[in-house]
Every structure is written in structure tokens, then in C-alpha cells.
Design an enzyme around this catalytic site. Structure first.
Site, PDB file in Angstrom:
ATOM      1  N   LYS A 198       0.817  -1.218   0.000  1.00  0.00           N
ATOM      2  CA  LYS A 198       0.000   0.000   0.000  1.00  0.00           C
ATOM      3  C   LYS A 198       0.857   1.278   0.000  1.00  0.00           C
ATOM      4  CE  LYS A 198      -4.111  -1.952   0.007  1.00  0.00           C
ATOM      5  NZ  LYS A 198      -3.808  -3.327  -0.407  1.00  0.00           N
TER       6      LYS A 198
HETATM    7  C1  LIG Z   1      -9.848  -2.414  -1.841  1.00  0.00           C
HETATM    8  C2  LIG Z   1      -9.290  -3.129  -0.660  1.00  0.00           C
HETATM    9  N1  LIG Z   1     -10.007  -3.182   0.466  1.00  0.00           N
HETATM   10  C3  LIG Z   1      -9.553  -3.793   1.566  1.00  0.00           C
HETATM   11  C4  LIG Z   1      -8.332  -4.415   1.589  1.00  0.00           C
HETATM   12  C5  LIG Z   1      -7.899  -5.124   2.826  1.00  0.00           C
HETATM   13  O1  LIG Z   1      -6.796  -4.540   3.418  1.00  0.00           O
HETATM   14  P1  LIG Z   1      -6.007  -5.333   4.575  1.00  0.00           P
HETATM   15  O2  LIG Z   1      -5.134  -6.330   3.901  1.00  0.00           O
HETATM   16  O3  LIG Z   1      -5.229  -4.269   5.278  1.00  0.00           O
HETATM   17  O4  LIG Z   1      -7.026  -5.961   5.428  1.00  0.00           O
HETATM   18  C6  LIG Z   1      -7.530  -4.380   0.445  1.00  0.00           C
HETATM   19  C7  LIG Z   1      -6.218  -5.040   0.469  1.00  0.00           C
HETATM   20  O5  LIG Z   1      -5.585  -5.361  -0.465  1.00  0.00           O
HETATM   21  C8  LIG Z   1      -8.019  -3.731  -0.703  1.00  0.00           C
HETATM   22  O6  LIG Z   1      -7.295  -3.698  -1.824  1.00  0.00           O
END
Ligand SMILES: Cc1ncc(COP(=O)(O)O)c(C=O)c1O
Length: 400
Positions: A198
């Protein structure tokens, strides 16, 4: 006559010798020193660095509260929970997203109701959101795909008119602004991700911002077993403090080791956005004549967080499909991503809700054509040139 170069997948020479890993983060000395400092002080769990990261994040976003967690997924789940989404409720969201946006709705016991995206922006279409509202609808989760803010004016209007909660999935959108307002300070609750690829990375990690003090307090407690005191409050040199379980919570807290990375990543967030903006421009210029639909220009008076550069391959003009092209780039030693294959095409969602491929035609259109090219601030001038050359070579070769 232009002589076409043979791609590596056809036996030609790969564009580069060393593999370019997609989404590889840039970790610099301040992060390394901060992690070492935590290790030396032996406070590696939730502690002062998490508190500092929360404060700095809050200041950056301008929200009243920011609660650090171990993922954005946990953030979206707890947001729905503390704001009172219940089993049997419906939550409207986009199918063109990562699994967890919809999974968390199911974990609450509610039903995800997908509506299609706009073809150009790839974000949820507010007109379809309005049509999908039923007596059971309780919340909307807009996803700022690739870092492009959704139409928050319309989403906010619908939510106000229909008395719905808005929880934003801002996993891609830390730097984004919509009509002068920072994402994270518009809706009821907003969840951010600090996963390894990210715009701010902690390895794993997430943050929820809100202006509601009660929800913020509940999120903190739910993230640590439902205890009324965290480890930082229990074990300081003021002496041990007894705690009470106030409800059965989860284990979603962030560690100081993660916050140690986040603090310094956040300090460079705007500088890195500029770097990615420059790479984005180079790609736009280099690819203007290739059989690709380039990412739409950001809407006026918005800031696109430029998390992912996601052109769509014009497969009608190519002799090969997207998966083949992605593999051909892999053979050139260029790693790419796919964001996303629409959730209605995934086995679980397809079977559970009986979706047909064309139920969400724009999400299907994007799913078949999208490819994410490397956009990390770590990319060198040579890396960017290699990506441009490999894409030009492969698409030029397979153009009809
Ligand atoms: C659009 C979106 N939402 C939520 C997430 C979830 O993030 P996390 O891995 O921090 O839970 C991601 C992760 O890749 C994502 O791309």
C-alpha cells in the site's frame, strides 16, 4: 516498416535480467532505525509508537479520532459492528474490490448487495446505489478503487436521505481528497490499509478514522478482547492495573513494530505521491498509442491517491487475452497485478448469490481487461523504462 521485437515468451531476450517485483515497498533507514529502537526497548506489542502513529495519522487526515488495527479488513468489520449493522441488514457495495470488503459484511451476518461500477472511473455508480436501497439497507461501503475517490457528494446525499451509514474502504486512498475534503473525514467511518504493497506500509496494518468518540472507543476495546484497559495502560511503570472484560472482543490490535514503520512511511506519504504522479505521467505519455484504455483523468477538485496504475487492455485489438499478456510481461521479468476480478465471478459469491457473468457488465468488462503496472516510489528511472519497453514490446507484437 517497424521491426517488431520478439517477446521473451516467444523465445526473445527478456527486457530485464532481474525480476521487478510488483508492489515492492520502499523501506528506508528511518523505518529500520525505528524498528531497531522498538526491539532494543523490548516494547514490541501495542505501546507508545502505536499511540504516536494514531496521533500523526489523525493530524494528517484531520479527523477527530484514528484507531490503529492489524488490518483494514478488521477496520471495516469493526466499523460495521460498532455502528450497529446487524444480521439480516443489507449493505450496498461494489463487486470490483478485494474480497474483504464484502467478506466483512457476511461476517457481521448482513447481506452484501452489489451494484455495478462506472466504466470510466471503475468506482461504484451512485445512481445504481440509489436504486438498490431497500427497507433492509443499513449501510453503503464505497471503495476508492486504485486511489480514485468515489462520487462522495452523491453517496453522502443518498445516505442522508435514506438514513444510511457510510463506511469508506480507503485501502487505496490515504492521500485522496474529494472536493476539498480529505478522505477519512467525510463519512461516518473510514478504513485504511497499511498492507505491504500500500501507499503507507506496516507489513500488515490498518486504521479507522471517525469523528464519533463512542465508536472510536468501542473500536479500541473490540480490537483488544473487549478489555477496558490496553496493555500500554496495564503494564507501565505506574504499576499494574486490573482490567475488566466489557464485551467479548477480538484480537485486532496493531503492534509497535508495525507502527514503527508506519510513522516514517506517513512522514513521506506526500513526497511518494508526487513520485508516483511522475511515473503515472510517464506511463500515460508512453502508452498513448498502444491498444490500451488509459486510467481516466482525475475529476476536478479531487486528489487521486495514485495507488495503482490500471490501464485496460483493448483485447478486441489484440491477438491474445489479458492473462496471456500478463504472463508475457512476467517472462520479460516485469511483475504486474490484477485489481480486481469482480467478486460476482468468484466461486463463493457466484454460488451463494447465483450471479451470472453479465449481472454487473462494467465490473466484468474491467475484470477481463485490467492490468496493474508497477507504481512503487522505489522504482528507479531504469525500472520505469523497462516497464515501458516491455509493455510496448509485448502489446506491439500481439496487436492485430
Ligand atoms: C480495496 C481493498 N479493500 C480492503 C483491503 C484489505 O486490506 P487489509 O489487507 O489491510 O485488510 C484491500 C487489500 O488489499 C483492498 O485492496
Amino acid at each position: 516498416m517497424i521491426l517488431l521485437q520478439k517477446p521473451a515468451i516467444e523465445g526473445g531476450k527478456p527486457e530485464r535480467a532481474e525480476y521487478l517485483v510488483f508492489g515492492s515497498p520502499e523501506i528506508l533507514q528511518p523505518e529500520i532505525d525505528e524498528v531497531v529502537d522498538s526491539l532494543k526497548k523490548c516494547w514490541i506489542g501495542t505501546g507508545p509508537k502505536v499511540l504516536r502513529f494514531e496521533k500523526e495519522f489523525r493530524d494528517y487526515i484531520g479527523s477527530r479520532h484514528a484507531k490503529a488495527l492489524n488490518s483494514c479488513t478488521a477496520g471495516m468489520f469493526l466499523s460495521l459492528l460498532v455502528a450497529g449493522v446487524k444480521p439480516g441488514d443489507e449493505v450496498i457495495t461494489t463487486p470490483l474490490t478485494f474480497a474483504s470488503t464484502a467478506n466483512v459484511i457476511l461476517h457481521i451476518g448482513a447481506k452484501p448487495v452489489f451494484v455495478d461500477v462506472e466504466k470510466e472511473t471503475m468506482d461504484i455508480n451512485p445512481k445504481l446505489v440509489e436504486k438498490a436501497v431497500s427497507r433492509k439497507t443499513r449501510a453503503i461501503i464505497p471503495v476508492h478503487l486504485a486511489g480514485r475517490p468515489c462520487n462522495m457528494d452523491e453517496i453522502t446525499r443518498i445516505a442522508e436521505e435514506k438514513k444510511l451509514l457510510v463506511v469508506e474502504d480507503a485501502a487505496h486512498a490515504i492521500e485522496a481528497k474529494y472536493h476539498g475534503k480529505k478522505i477519512g473525514n467525510i463519512s461516518d467511518l473510514t478504513a485504511f490499509s497499511f498492507y505491504a504493497t500500500k501507499n503507507v506500509v506496516c507489513g500488515e496494518g490498518g486504521m479507522v478514522t471517525t469523528n464519533n468518540a463512542q465508536w472510536a472507543e468501542d473500536i479500541e476495546k473490540y480490537a483488544l478482547h473487549g478489555l477496558n484497559k490496553g496493555a500500554w495502560q496495564r503494564y507501565t511503570d505506574d504499576g499494574f492495573k486490573q482490567y475488566e472484560v466489557v464485551f467479548p472482543g477480538y484480537k485486532f490490535n496493531m503492534m509497535d513494530l508495525q507502527a514503527a514503520l508506519g510513522i516514517h512511511q506517513l512522514a513521506r506519504v506526500e513526497e511518494n505521491l508526487k513520485k508516483r504522479g511522475r511515473i503515472w505521467k510517464q506511463y500515460d505519455e508512453a502508452f498513448s498509442d498502444l491498444p490500451m484504455i488509459l486510467p481516466a483523468l482525475p475529476e476536478e477538485n479531487t486528489v487521486h491517491a495514485r495507488h495503482l496504475y490500471t490501464p485496460l487492455l483493448q483485447i478486441e485489438k489484440l491477438r491474445k487475452g489479458r492473462d496471456f499478456i500478463q504472463n508475457a510481461l512476467h517472462k520479460e521479468n516485469i511483475g504486474t497485478g490484477i485489481h480486481f476480478i469482480s467478486l460476482h465471478l468468484h466461486r463463493y459469491y457466484k454460488e451463494k448469490f447465483g450471479f451470472k457473468e453479465n449481472d454487473f457488465p462494467n465490473a466484468k468488462f474491467v475484470s477481463d481487461r485490467t492490468i496493474s503496472l508497477p507504481l512503487s516510489p522505489k522504482l528507479s528511472t531504469q525500472d520505469v523504462e523497462d516497464v515501458i519497453n516491455a509493455v510496448t514490446k509485448v502489446l506491439g507484437y500481439y496487436k492485430k
